[in-house]
Design a protein around this motif. Structure first.
Motif, PDB file in Angstrom:
ATOM      1  N   ASP A 241       0.831  -1.210   0.000  1.00 15.12           N
ATOM      2  CA  ASP A 241       0.000   0.000   0.000  1.00 15.12           C
ATOM      3  C   ASP A 241       0.866   1.261   0.000  1.00 15.12           C
ATOM      4  O   ASP A 241       0.521   2.262  -0.636  1.00 15.12           O
ATOM      5  CB  ASP A 241      -0.919  -0.004   1.221  1.00 15.12           C
ATOM      6  N   SER A 242       1.980   1.212   0.722  1.00 15.76           N
ATOM      7  CA  SER A 242       2.884   2.366   0.752  1.00 15.76           C
ATOM      8  C   SER A 242       3.467   2.640  -0.629  1.00 15.76           C
ATOM      9  O   SER A 242       3.579   3.804  -1.053  1.00 15.76           O
ATOM     10  CB  SER A 242       4.011   2.122   1.764  1.00 15.76           C
ATOM     11  N   ILE A 243       3.829   1.587  -1.352  1.00 18.46           N
ATOM     12  CA  ILE A 243       4.385   1.770  -2.704  1.00 18.46           C
ATOM     13  C   ILE A 243       3.323   2.307  -3.644  1.00 18.46           C
ATOM     14  O   ILE A 243       3.588   3.192  -4.473  1.00 18.46           O
ATOM     15  CB  ILE A 243       4.961   0.440  -3.219  1.00 18.46           C
ATOM     16  N   ARG A 244       2.105   1.810  -3.527  1.00 19.45           N
ATOM     17  CA  ARG A 244       1.023   2.294  -4.393  1.00 19.45           C
ATOM     18  C   ARG A 244       0.778   3.785  -4.201  1.00 19.45           C
ATOM     19  O   ARG A 244       0.315   4.464  -5.121  1.00 19.45           O
ATOM     20  CB  ARG A 244      -0.261   1.517  -4.097  1.00 19.45           C
ATOM     21  N   ALA A 245       1.052   4.295  -3.008  1.00 21.03           N
ATOM     22  CA  ALA A 245       0.848   5.719  -2.736  1.00 21.03           C
ATOM     23  C   ALA A 245       1.956   6.594  -3.299  1.00 21.03           C
ATOM     24  O   ALA A 245       1.861   7.820  -3.239  1.00 21.03           O
ATOM     25  CB  ALA A 245       0.729   5.949  -1.225  1.00 21.03           C
ATOM     26  N   SER A 246       3.010   6.001  -3.849  1.00 20.33           N
ATOM     27  CA  SER A 246       4.121   6.773  -4.407  1.00 20.33           C
ATOM     28  C   SER A 246       3.683   7.493  -5.684  1.00 20.33           C
ATOM     29  O   SER A 246       2.864   6.978  -6.455  1.00 20.33           O
ATOM     30  CB  SER A 246       5.310   5.860  -4.716  1.00 20.33           C
ATOM     31  N   ARG A 247       4.266   8.650  -5.924  1.00 22.19           N
ATOM     32  CA  ARG A 247       3.975   9.375  -7.171  1.00 22.19           C
ATOM     33  C   ARG A 247       4.697   8.742  -8.344  1.00 22.19           C
ATOM     34  O   ARG A 247       4.138   8.605  -9.432  1.00 22.19           O
ATOM     35  CB  ARG A 247       4.385  10.844  -7.026  1.00 22.19           C
ATOM     36  N   VAL A 248       5.953   8.346  -8.139  1.00 22.10           N
ATOM     37  CA  VAL A 248       6.753   7.699  -9.186  1.00 22.10           C
ATOM     38  C   VAL A 248       6.933   6.238  -8.807  1.00 22.10           C
ATOM     39  O   VAL A 248       7.486   5.929  -7.743  1.00 22.10           O
ATOM     40  CB  VAL A 248       8.116   8.385  -9.354  1.00 22.10           C
ATOM     41  N   VAL A 294      -1.276  -5.482 -14.386  1.00 22.61           N
ATOM     42  CA  VAL A 294      -0.763  -4.145 -14.062  1.00 22.61           C
ATOM     43  C   VAL A 294      -1.838  -3.348 -13.341  1.00 22.61           C
ATOM     44  O   VAL A 294      -1.573  -2.683 -12.325  1.00 22.61           O
ATOM     45  CB  VAL A 294      -0.305  -3.417 -15.336  1.00 22.61           C
ATOM     46  N   ARG A 295      -3.054  -3.421 -13.821  1.00 23.57           N
ATOM     47  CA  ARG A 295      -4.170  -2.717 -13.187  1.00 23.57           C
ATOM     48  C   ARG A 295      -4.464  -3.299 -11.811  1.00 23.57           C
ATOM     49  O   ARG A 295      -4.772  -2.565 -10.863  1.00 23.57           O
ATOM     50  CB  ARG A 295      -5.408  -2.811 -14.088  1.00 23.57           C
ATOM     51  N   THR A 296      -4.358  -4.612 -11.669  1.00 25.20           N
ATOM     52  CA  THR A 296      -4.606  -5.240 -10.379  1.00 25.20           C
ATOM     53  C   THR A 296      -3.597  -4.781  -9.334  1.00 25.20           C
ATOM     54  O   THR A 296      -3.952  -4.524  -8.173  1.00 25.20           O
ATOM     55  CB  THR A 296      -4.555  -6.769 -10.517  1.00 25.20           C
ATOM     56  N   VAL A 297      -2.341  -4.663  -9.735  1.00 23.31           N
ATOM     57  CA  VAL A 297      -1.300  -4.275  -8.790  1.00 23.31           C
ATOM     58  C   VAL A 297      -1.380  -2.791  -8.446  1.00 23.31           C
ATOM     59  O   VAL A 297      -1.356  -2.404  -7.268  1.00 23.31           O
ATOM     60  CB  VAL A 297       0.096  -4.611  -9.363  1.00 23.31           C
ATOM     61  N   LEU A 298      -1.491  -1.934  -9.459  1.00 22.82           N
ATOM     62  CA  LEU A 298      -1.437  -0.493  -9.231  1.00 22.82           C
ATOM     63  C   LEU A 298      -2.781   0.126  -8.899  1.00 22.82           C
ATOM     64  O   LEU A 298      -2.831   1.244  -8.379  1.00 22.82           O
ATOM     65  CB  LEU A 298      -0.850   0.199 -10.466  1.00 22.82           C
ATOM     66  N   GLY A 299      -3.863  -0.579  -9.195  1.00 22.22           N
ATOM     67  CA  GLY A 299      -5.183  -0.048  -8.882  1.00 22.22           C
ATOM     68  C   GLY A 299      -5.858   0.580 -10.082  1.00 22.22           C
ATOM     69  O   GLY A 299      -5.212   0.963 -11.058  1.00 22.22           O
ATOM     70  N   PRO A 300      -7.180   0.735 -10.005  1.00 19.75           N
ATOM     71  CA  PRO A 300      -7.931   1.289 -11.149  1.00 19.75           C
ATOM     72  C   PRO A 300      -7.759   2.782 -11.327  1.00 19.75           C
ATOM     73  O   PRO A 300      -8.107   3.328 -12.377  1.00 19.75           O
ATOM     74  CB  PRO A 300      -9.383   0.933 -10.803  1.00 19.75           C
ATOM     75  N   THR A 301      -7.255   3.484 -10.315  1.00 14.45           N
ATOM     76  CA  THR A 301      -7.056   4.928 -10.411  1.00 14.45           C
ATOM     77  C   THR A 301      -5.684   5.294  -9.858  1.00 14.45           C
ATOM     78  O   THR A 301      -5.126   4.575  -9.030  1.00 14.45           O
ATOM     79  CB  THR A 301      -8.139   5.697  -9.635  1.00 14.45           C
ATOM     80  N   ARG A 302      -5.153   6.421 -10.320  1.00 21.63           N
ATOM     81  CA  ARG A 302      -3.893   6.955  -9.827  1.00 21.63           C
ATOM     82  C   ARG A 302      -4.044   8.459  -9.617  1.00 21.63           C
ATOM     83  O   ARG A 302      -4.834   9.120 -10.277  1.00 21.63           O
ATOM     84  CB  ARG A 302      -2.758   6.711 -10.829  1.00 21.63           C
ATOM     85  N   ALA A 303      -3.290   8.961  -8.665  1.00 21.49           N
ATOM     86  CA  ALA A 303      -3.351  10.390  -8.372  1.00 21.49           C
ATOM     87  C   ALA A 303      -2.803  11.195  -9.547  1.00 21.49           C
ATOM     88  O   ALA A 303      -1.910  10.734 -10.266  1.00 21.49           O
ATOM     89  CB  ALA A 303      -2.556  10.688  -7.103  1.00 21.49           C
ATOM     90  N   PRO A 304      -3.327  12.405  -9.775  1.00 25.08           N
ATOM     91  CA  PRO A 304      -2.796  13.248 -10.860  1.00 25.08           C
ATOM     92  C   PRO A 304      -1.308  13.515 -10.673  1.00 25.08           C
ATOM     93  O   PRO A 304      -0.831  13.715  -9.558  1.00 25.08           O
ATOM     94  CB  PRO A 304      -3.617  14.545 -10.718  1.00 25.08           C
ATOM     95  N   GLY A 305      -0.590  13.487 -11.783  1.00 19.27           N
ATOM     96  CA  GLY A 305       0.848  13.714 -11.733  1.00 19.27           C
ATOM     97  C   GLY A 305       1.670  12.470 -11.503  1.00 19.27           C
ATOM     98  O   GLY A 305       2.904  12.555 -11.419  1.00 19.27           O
ATOM     99  N   SER A 306       1.035  11.309 -11.406  1.00 20.06           N
ATOM    100  CA  SER A 306       1.771  10.064 -11.178  1.00 20.06           C
ATOM    101  C   SER A 306       2.558   9.683 -12.428  1.00 20.06           C
ATOM    102  O   SER A 306       2.162   9.995 -13.552  1.00 20.06           O
ATOM    103  CB  SER A 306       0.805   8.938 -10.812  1.00 20.06           C
ATOM    104  N   VAL A 307       3.667   8.990 -12.181  1.00 22.90           N
ATOM    105  CA  VAL A 307       4.543   8.562 -13.268  1.00 22.90           C
ATOM    106  C   VAL A 307       4.813   7.071 -13.118  1.00 22.90           C
ATOM    107  O   VAL A 307       5.108   6.597 -12.016  1.00 22.90           O
ATOM    108  CB  VAL A 307       5.880   9.337 -13.259  1.00 22.90           C
ATOM    109  N   LEU A 308       4.698   6.359 -14.224  1.00 19.79           N
ATOM    110  CA  LEU A 308       5.021   4.932 -14.254  1.00 19.79           C
ATOM    111  C   LEU A 308       6.274   4.750 -15.103  1.00 19.79           C
ATOM    112  O   LEU A 308       6.281   5.089 -16.291  1.00 19.79           O
ATOM    113  CB  LEU A 308       3.864   4.128 -14.831  1.00 19.79           C
ATOM    114  N   LEU A 309       7.318   4.215 -14.496  1.00 15.92           N
ATOM    115  CA  LEU A 309       8.584   3.960 -15.190  1.00 15.92           C
ATOM    116  C   LEU A 309       8.702   2.464 -15.441  1.00 15.92           C
ATOM    117  O   LEU A 309       8.559   1.658 -14.507  1.00 15.92           O
ATOM    118  CB  LEU A 309       9.761   4.456 -14.344  1.00 15.92           C
ATOM    119  N   SER A 310       8.991   2.078 -16.685  1.00 17.06           N
ATOM    120  CA  SER A 310       9.017   0.649 -17.017  1.00 17.06           C
ATOM    121  C   SER A 310       9.935   0.419 -18.204  1.00 17.06           C
ATOM    122  O   SER A 310      10.550   1.338 -18.743  1.00 17.06           O
ATOM    123  CB  SER A 310       7.604   0.154 -17.335  1.00 17.06           C
ATOM    124  N   ASP A 311       9.983  -0.846 -18.626  1.00 19.01           N
ATOM    125  CA  ASP A 311      10.667  -1.194 -19.865  1.00 19.01           C
ATOM    126  C   ASP A 311       9.678  -1.027 -21.028  1.00 19.01           C
ATOM    127  O   ASP A 311       8.655  -0.362 -20.893  1.00 19.01           O
ATOM    128  CB  ASP A 311      11.224  -2.618 -19.787  1.00 19.01           C
TER     129      ASP A 311
END
Length: 528
Positions: A241-248, A294-311
């Motif tokens: 839950d703490s990681i999900r709350a991260s912006r990046v 990906v949706r299951t792990v990160l959730g159906p919504t994200r806070a504005p300004g969030s960034v997803l870094l991936s391959d």
């Protein structure tokens, strides 16, 4: 003539007549593909797999694949042996709090050090010794562990009777982390650390216990691991839950064999590790590489300004588009695609890697000067942005070269970079976004290392347990915590800690609240 694709070598059954029907361009394409495959195999056998620029220097002493095969000595005959028939073990009980050593001889006193702890009944406090008569004693055992050694803790509890009141009293048996088990918390923590941090399978730990004079069973060790991980699961969920709350958030996936797919076959499942901006890592487990995970792990919504870094896996790009997120991608993966094409276009690949190396040199300068925030962003805009712009201009010029075949690995690597141009430039405008996913790659290295030791997980539940333990252990490493000390403490706290504050037991917050005075095993008190 219709153009044919030759992504693999022509089968051995192909005739010379078929080869004569091919055009010159098709033959060139086929040779290029075969050269690329041969170079890949040679690198797997002899070379390093790192794509850093310095590895392109050729070693004159390196044998080629053909030389190795020609000079190889004939294999010796395979020896055979007779395997004994299968036998089943007799069912055994734990009996942690009853019986003497002679009635429950699960260890060899001549080979196992035994340390005795004398317990007194609380009813004896303040009563003169002459008023007490020792009429017997009860003995309980806890299997304890110091790092690198096993110890049996012998708790001797005298049974006393008051002479005046004839009241009989005895100290209670010490409470364990797992009720009714002979395993001390130090042994349970050591078992988990050896299995998940040092990748020592339970069957090897069982052999070591037998060699140390401890007669325990492998099913008992398996049950201890399952019960221990179950106690730690709420802490893992709080960290997730703490990681999900991260912006990046940085995310990746890595395969693991888990669960049977048939006789002699294992299913290919996946961990989907994610890394938060507070240096926390979690390894969620799923049975496939499907996009919906990906949706299951990160959730159906994200806070504005969030960034997803991936391959470059399309699942992340799809998720970011649906939620209108900023999607950043990894320069290390872009560099790797180019490095794979080095045997085909060595000069051009070298130039590409030199350009990317200049971008990484700027990042190294930022780390050395510990820049953050606006200073970091300004340094990137001043030094990295011109290099990135020049790199993509060079990529476009190469793509316009008519001499490059569409099927060439170098052409595909250029297309990989060109298609991800916007995602690869996110780090220039956001100082909190890393230039690559190497920090996550280093964190998830424990999974490939584990696969080399325990090969697979027999059940999917076992793979989930691997993910829970690696999440806590890897995060401990990131925060400079000894996993053994951490597990000894939280395994004792988690049963009594308020559920609403379970996040305090995650490694990051545990360092601030409990690391200065952690709970210890009775074994630690004896050693002191």
């Amino acid at each position: 003539m219709q153009r044919r694709s030759y992504n693999a070598a022509v089968p051995a059954s192909s005739s010379n007549k078929q080869l004569h029907t091919l055009t010159h361009a098709q033959l060139v394409e086929m040779v290029s593909s075969l050269q690329h495959r041969l170079a890949w195999f040679e690198r797997q056998l002899f070379g390093t797999k790192s794509e850093r620029l310095r590895v392109l220097e050729q070693d004159a002493r390196q044998l080629a694949l053909g030389e190795m095969l020609i000079n190889a000595a004939p294999s010796p005959p395979v020896e055979q042996r007779t395997v004994a028939a299968h036998t089943r073990r007799v069912k055994q009980t734990d009996a942690a709090t009853v019986g003497e050593a002679e009635s429950m001889p699960f260890f060899d006193r001549s080979r196992v050090p035994v340390e005795t702890i004398q317990l007194t009944a609380p009813e004896r406090d303040g009563i003169p010794a002459e008023q007490l008569q020792v009429i017997g004693q009860k003995v309980s055992y806890r299997l304890a562990q110091r790092p690198g050694s096993y110890v049996v803790l012998e708790y001797v509890r005298e049974i006393v009777k008051r002479r005046d009141t004839q009241q009989i009293s005895c100290a209670p048996a010490p409470a364990g982390v797992i009720e009714g088990s002979r395993a001390d918390v130090s042994f349970l923590a050591g078992l988990l650390v050896d299995k998940f941090a040092w990748h020592l399978p339970l069957y090897r730990q069982h052999q070591r216990l037998l060699d140390s004079g401890l007669n325990v069973t492998r099913p008992w060790l398996t049950q201890l691991v399952q019960q221990g991980v179950s106690l730690l699961d709420p802490i893992y969920q709080a960290q997730l839950d703490s990681i999900r709350a991260s912006r990046v958030i940085c995310m990746d996936e890595t395969p693991i064999k888990a669960g049977r797919a048939g006789h002699g076959k294992m299913k290919t499942a996946y961990f989907w590790p994610l890394y938060g901006e507070l240096d926390e890592v979690c390894f969620p487990f799923f049975s496939s590489r499907a996009h919906e995970h990906v949706r299951t792990v990160l959730g159906p919504t994200r806070a504005p300004g969030s960034v997803l870094l991936s391959d470059g896996y399309a699942a992340y790009e799809s998720y970011a588009k649906k939620l209108d997120l900023t999607h950043a991608q990894c320069w290390s993966h872009c560099r790797r695609e180019l490095f794979e094409a080095e045997p085909i276009e060595p000069d051009r690949v070298r130039e590409a890697l030199q350009r990317i190396a200049a971008i990484y040199a700027v990042e190294e300068d930022i780390r050395q000067h510990t820049m953050t925030g606006e200073a970091k962003q300004l340094h990137r805009l001043t030094h990295s942005k011109p290099l990135v712009g020049a790199f993509f201009e060079w990529v476009e010029r190469q793509l316009q070269d008519q001499a490059l075949l569409p099927s060439s690995p170098f052409t595909k690597a250029l297309g990989y970079a060109h298609h991800r141009r916007a995602a690869l430039q996110v780090f220039l405008i956001d100082p909190d976004v890393p230039v690559d996913t190497n920090h996550l790659e280093r964190a998830l290295r424990v999974v490939p290392m584990g696969r080399r030791n325990w090969l697979f997980c027999w059940t999917e539940l076992g793979a989930e347990h691997v993910g829970i333990m690696q999440s806590l252990i890897v995060t401990c490493r990131l925060h400079g915590i000894n996993p053994y000390d951490y597990l000894v403490d939280v395994l004792q706290r988690v049963g009594e800690h308020p559920a609403s504050r379970v996040a305090e037991l995650t490694p990051r917050l545990w360092t601030q609240r409990f690391a200065a005075n952690p709970l210890r095993s009775a074994l630690h008190t004896l050693a002191a």
